[in-house]
Design a protein around this motif. Structure first.
Motif, PDB file in Angstrom:
ATOM      1  N   UNK A 194       0.819  -1.211   0.000  1.00 32.47           N
ATOM      2  CA  UNK A 194       0.000   0.000   0.000  1.00 32.47           C
ATOM      3  C   UNK A 194       0.854   1.263   0.000  1.00 32.47           C
ATOM      4  N   UNK A 195       2.082   1.146   0.459  1.00 31.30           N
ATOM      5  CA  UNK A 195       2.981   2.303   0.462  1.00 31.30           C
ATOM      6  C   UNK A 195       3.366   2.710  -0.958  1.00 31.30           C
ATOM      7  N   UNK A 196       3.155   1.820  -1.925  1.00 26.12           N
ATOM      8  CA  UNK A 196       3.642   2.061  -3.282  1.00 26.12           C
ATOM      9  C   UNK A 196       2.554   1.981  -4.348  1.00 26.12           C
ATOM     10  N   UNK A 197       1.535   1.167  -4.121  1.00 21.83           N
ATOM     11  CA  UNK A 197       0.537   0.900  -5.165  1.00 21.83           C
ATOM     12  C   UNK A 197      -0.766   1.624  -4.847  1.00 21.83           C
ATOM     13  N   UNK A 198      -1.181   2.588  -5.657  1.00 19.18           N
ATOM     14  CA  UNK A 198      -2.414   3.336  -5.383  1.00 19.18           C
ATOM     15  C   UNK A 198      -3.659   2.502  -5.684  1.00 19.18           C
ATOM     16  N   UNK A 199      -4.770   2.819  -5.017  1.00 16.00           N
ATOM     17  CA  UNK A 199      -6.012   2.056  -5.221  1.00 16.00           C
ATOM     18  C   UNK A 199      -6.512   2.055  -6.657  1.00 16.00           C
ATOM     19  N   UNK A 200      -6.259   3.149  -7.394  1.00 16.48           N
ATOM     20  CA  UNK A 200      -6.731   3.169  -8.783  1.00 16.48           C
ATOM     21  C   UNK A 200      -5.973   2.179  -9.653  1.00 16.48           C
ATOM     22  N   UNK A 201      -4.777   1.796  -9.203  1.00 18.77           N
ATOM     23  CA  UNK A 201      -4.003   0.788  -9.936  1.00 18.77           C
ATOM     24  C   UNK A 201      -4.391  -0.612  -9.506  1.00 18.77           C
ATOM     25  N   UNK A 202      -4.455  -0.828  -8.188  1.00 18.93           N
ATOM     26  CA  UNK A 202      -4.814  -2.154  -7.665  1.00 18.93           C
ATOM     27  C   UNK A 202      -5.363  -1.964  -6.257  1.00 18.93           C
TER      28      UNK A 202
ATOM     29  N   UNK B  83       0.445  20.070   2.587  1.00 17.74           N
ATOM     30  CA  UNK B  83       1.547  19.655   3.458  1.00 17.74           C
ATOM     31  C   UNK B  83       2.882  19.981   2.797  1.00 17.74           C
ATOM     32  N   UNK B  84       3.030  19.562   1.558  1.00 18.32           N
ATOM     33  CA  UNK B  84       4.321  19.688   0.873  1.00 18.32           C
ATOM     34  C   UNK B  84       4.702  21.140   0.608  1.00 18.32           C
ATOM     35  N   UNK B  85       3.713  21.994   0.390  1.00 15.82           N
ATOM     36  CA  UNK B  85       3.997  23.398   0.071  1.00 15.82           C
ATOM     37  C   UNK B  85       3.925  24.306   1.293  1.00 15.82           C
TER      38      UNK B  85
ATOM     39  N   UNK C  44       0.910  10.188   5.921  1.00 13.43           N
ATOM     40  CA  UNK C  44       2.001  10.217   6.903  1.00 13.43           C
ATOM     41  C   UNK C  44       3.324  10.676   6.304  1.00 13.43           C
ATOM     42  N   UNK C  45       3.495  10.576   5.005  1.00 15.57           N
ATOM     43  CA  UNK C  45       4.768  10.852   4.346  1.00 15.57           C
ATOM     44  C   UNK C  45       5.342  12.207   4.787  1.00 15.57           C
ATOM     45  N   UNK C  46       6.533  12.186   5.378  1.00 14.74           N
ATOM     46  CA  UNK C  46       7.181  13.403   5.841  1.00 14.74           C
ATOM     47  C   UNK C  46       6.736  13.857   7.216  1.00 14.74           C
ATOM     48  N   UNK C  47       5.739  13.175   7.792  1.00 12.78           N
ATOM     49  CA  UNK C  47       5.231  13.507   9.117  1.00 12.78           C
ATOM     50  C   UNK C  47       5.484  12.337  10.070  1.00 12.78           C
ATOM     51  N   UNK C  48       5.051  12.466  11.309  1.00  9.55           N
ATOM     52  CA  UNK C  48       5.156  11.383  12.270  1.00  9.55           C
ATOM     53  C   UNK C  48       3.800  11.167  12.940  1.00  9.55           C
TER      54      UNK C  48
ATOM     55  N   UNK D 206      -1.118  13.536  13.256  1.00  6.39           N
ATOM     56  CA  UNK D 206       0.238  13.499  12.714  1.00  6.39           C
ATOM     57  C   UNK D 206       0.869  14.878  12.897  1.00  6.39           C
ATOM     58  N   UNK D 207       2.199  14.914  12.932  1.00  4.82           N
ATOM     59  CA  UNK D 207       2.878  16.202  13.063  1.00  4.82           C
ATOM     60  C   UNK D 207       4.185  16.205  12.286  1.00  4.82           C
ATOM     61  N   UNK D 208       4.642  17.424  11.942  1.00  2.00           N
ATOM     62  CA  UNK D 208       5.979  17.570  11.365  1.00  2.00           C
ATOM     63  C   UNK D 208       7.012  17.049  12.359  1.00  2.00           C
ATOM     64  N   UNK D 209       8.164  16.667  11.847  1.00  2.00           N
ATOM     65  CA  UNK D 209       9.151  16.012  12.700  1.00  2.00           C
ATOM     66  C   UNK D 209       9.860  16.961  13.655  1.00  2.00           C
TER      67      UNK D 209
END
Length: 331
Positions: free
Chosen positions: A25-33, A242-244, A268-272, A299-302
């Motif tokens: 799930x960390x790599x494959x999006x639901x629209x793909x599988x 989040x990213x911007x 969660x990517x980039x957060x904790x 979740x929060x920034x690190x």
């Protein structure tokens, strides 16, 4: 006995591969599988079976027990996203955040008002709060009004922006970003309510009749798969915020997704995860079904350090328990 052990070995190997597939799930999006995301829902059952079979091999004095113990280390982090024990941190918190799905206040708005006022939180994020309900929390100011989600703050609200606007013909998801000044520094608080599955108990409760139960399972899957795909789209808007963000971020709310799902990994990517960093016991927050379901998160920034995390099971103000965390802010 040899036949039984062979069957159990095949089952054990099969469960291992299902658990390993869930990690994709960390790599494959639901629209793909989308099927990997289904496995995250069954994680508590799968890992319980895996652990019981591992214990069986240990007590049977079989060398394969060491193989399954070693392979089981792959699932240590997935486990502590559900059940965790963190040592106590002896630091004074600077910030307390509370999040809760209020279920429209139908369990009693006065009880919610009294409870949240008593918690003395700095920031409160509500989902399904009911736009027609009037909340009055001591010492908290309300951010600009939103129908499904709302933010309340002790501190000065700088700006708020809607990230997801519900479209009744397509989705019922909401998300907002609220920039708040705390002690001279600005932080971004993102309140999330992803697309609900809209299940009722009778839709998922099996009755012991094979044909009826089979149809119920098919109906559940038919509802899950499209919702997973909608979540993928909704997450993209939240990720941009989040990213911007020029500010540290705290992301909280009702994700309508369990740990180890696509939604969990990508939000969660980039957060904790404050529960992983500071939680104790079970993270289960939705109590309407007799099954461990954790769908409410903080979740929060690190550079924002979680000190405590609590799912308050002492009150039933909704079908979700209130979730709160305290943090040490960077100087």
């Amino acid at each position: 006995m040899k036949v039984l052990r062979l069957i159990l070995l095949v089952v054990h190997i099969g469960v291992f591969f299902l658990l390993a597939a869930m990690l994709l799930n960390a790599y494959v999006p639901p629209k793909t599988f989308p099927w990997f995301n289904l496995l995250s829902l069954g994680f508590p059952i799968l890992i319980s079976v895996y652990m019981m079979l591992t214990l069986f091999w240990i007590f049977s004095w079989k060398k394969r027990a060491f193989v399954f113990l070693f392979l089981g280390l792959m699932f240590f982090k997935p486990v502590i996203r559900w059940i965790n024990y963190s040592p106590q941190k002896n630091e004074t918190p600077d910030l307390k955040v509370l999040t809760m799905n209020a279920k429209g206040g139908y369990y009693g708005i006065d009880h919610i008002n009294d409870y949240i006022s008593s918690q003395n939180a700095d920031i409160v994020m509500l989902q399904e709060y009911g736009g027609y309900m009037k909340y009055h929390f001591d010492g908290l100011k309300q951010a600009p009004d939103s129908w499904v989600i709302q933010v309340f703050s002790k501190h000065r609200i700088i700006e708020q922006k809607q990230l997801i606007e519900s479209d009744p013909t397509y989705n019922n998801a909401y998300a907002s970003q609220t920039d708040i000044e705390i002690r001279g520094k600005i932080y971004r608080f993102i309140n999330v309510y992803l697309q609900p599955f809209k299940f009722k108990k009778n839709m998922v409760k099996l009755v012991g009749k094979s044909e009826e139960d089979e149809q119920k399972v098919k109906n559940v899957v038919k509802r899950l798969i499209p919702t997973f795909k909608m979540h993928q789209e909704q997450i993209s808007s939240i990720r941009k915020s989040i990213d911007n963000s020029p500010y540290p971020v705290i992301l909280a709310g009702d994700f309508n997704s369990v740990p180890n799902s696509y939604e969990y990994y990508h939000l969660l990517d980039g957060l904790q995860d404050a529960f992983v960093e500071a939680g104790k016991g079970s993270g289960t927050s939705f109590h309407d079904y007799k099954f461990p379901i954790r769908i409410d998160y903080i979740f929060s920034s690190k550079n924002i350090k979680p000190l405590t995390y609590k799912v308050d099971r002492s009150v039933k103000l909704s079908d979700h328990f209130p979730v709160m965390a305290t943090f040490k802010l960077e100087k």
